[in-house]
Scaffold this active site. Structure first.
Site, PDB file in Angstrom:
ATOM      1  CB  VAL A   1     -31.687 -33.448  19.560  1.00  0.00           C
ATOM      2  CG1 VAL A   1     -33.101 -32.985  19.663  1.00  0.00           C
ATOM      3  CG2 VAL A   1     -31.896 -34.814  20.079  1.00  0.00           C
ATOM      4  CB  CYS A   2     -29.013 -28.914  18.108  1.00  0.00           C
ATOM      5  SG  CYS A   2     -29.096 -28.966  19.914  1.00  0.00           S
ATOM      6  CB  THR A   3     -28.611 -31.680  13.603  1.00  0.00           C
ATOM      7  OG1 THR A   3     -27.116 -31.109  14.031  1.00  0.00           O
ATOM      8  CG2 THR A   3     -28.337 -31.657  12.178  1.00  0.00           C
TER       9      THR A   3
END
Ligand code: BEZ
Length: 213
Positions: free
Chosen positions: A45-47
């Protein structure tokens, strides 16, 4: 750690980042700022979030907003992850990522919520104005990627209401009618809002967005 509330001065800090050491207040200068945290490097998700923010650079620049991310992993990890973000999200990360291995900044900003996870940061967002005052705080869980269109929308509202005597109604977006501030007496409205207004109730008065063409 002390509670940070809207209107407080954003606590200053010095930290290592992928673009060198940052003194937060000096780095902000006269800009608005977004400080946002991530649970960990090399997570899916962070990516997608960091790739999205990189692609929104023009939108942040238009609004005089500088963006800085944070996670509790180290600089070498961040630098390797940035290569993956650039590759998988078809972009180039164009903002610093703080390496907060000692949790100094995440504790200062209360970004670790132990009952969610005692080691990783949640998805916090702080918007800071050019006077270094905190104007917005949002907290998302690790499993929910943030909506950066919403963040731009709130920044539009914050900037509009900072310079004009209006507020923005539910689901407002730039260009829509605004709410006349309750502190303004109806007799003063024509001078302040030459575009006119509609009185739906004495406490609910709408006017075209003051700074739109
Ligand atoms: C993610 O960024 O994909 C993620 C991080 C922590 C927990 C769940 C998802």
């Amino acid at each position: 750690m002390s509670t940070i509330r809207l209107g407080d001065e954003a606590p200053n800090f010095t930290a290592k980042s992928t673009e060198g050491e940052i003194n937060f207040h000096e780095w902000l200068g006269d800009s608005w700022g977004i400080l946002f945290s991530h649970p960990a490097d090399y997570t899916p998700v962070c990516t997608t979030e960091l790739g999205t923010v990189a692609k929104y650079k023009d939108e942040f620049d238009k609004r005089n907003v500088k963006v800085v991310a944070l996670s509790v992993d180290g600089l070498d990890s961040h630098k390797g992850w940035v290569l993956d973000i650039n590759e998988t999200q078809n972009t180039t990360v164009n903002f610093p990522i703080i390496a907060d291995e000692d949790h100094k900044v995440s504790e200062l900003y209360d970004m670790i919520h132990p009952n969610a996870n005692n080691k990783l940061t949640v998805r916090s967002v702080f918007v800071v104005d050019p006077d270094k005052k905190v104007k917005l705080i949002i907290t998302y869980p690790a499993s929910t990627g943030r909506n950066f269109d919403e963040l731009l929308r709130v920044i539009d509202s914050l900037q509009l209401t900072a310079y004009h005597k209006v507020a923005t109604p539910a689901n407002w977006k730039s260009g829509d009618d605004c709410v006349v501030s309750p502190s303004i007496e109806s007799k003063d409205i024509p001078d302040i809002f030459p575009k006119g207004y509609t009185e739906i109730k004495p406490y609910l008065r709408m006017t075209p967005q003051p700074d739109s063409k």
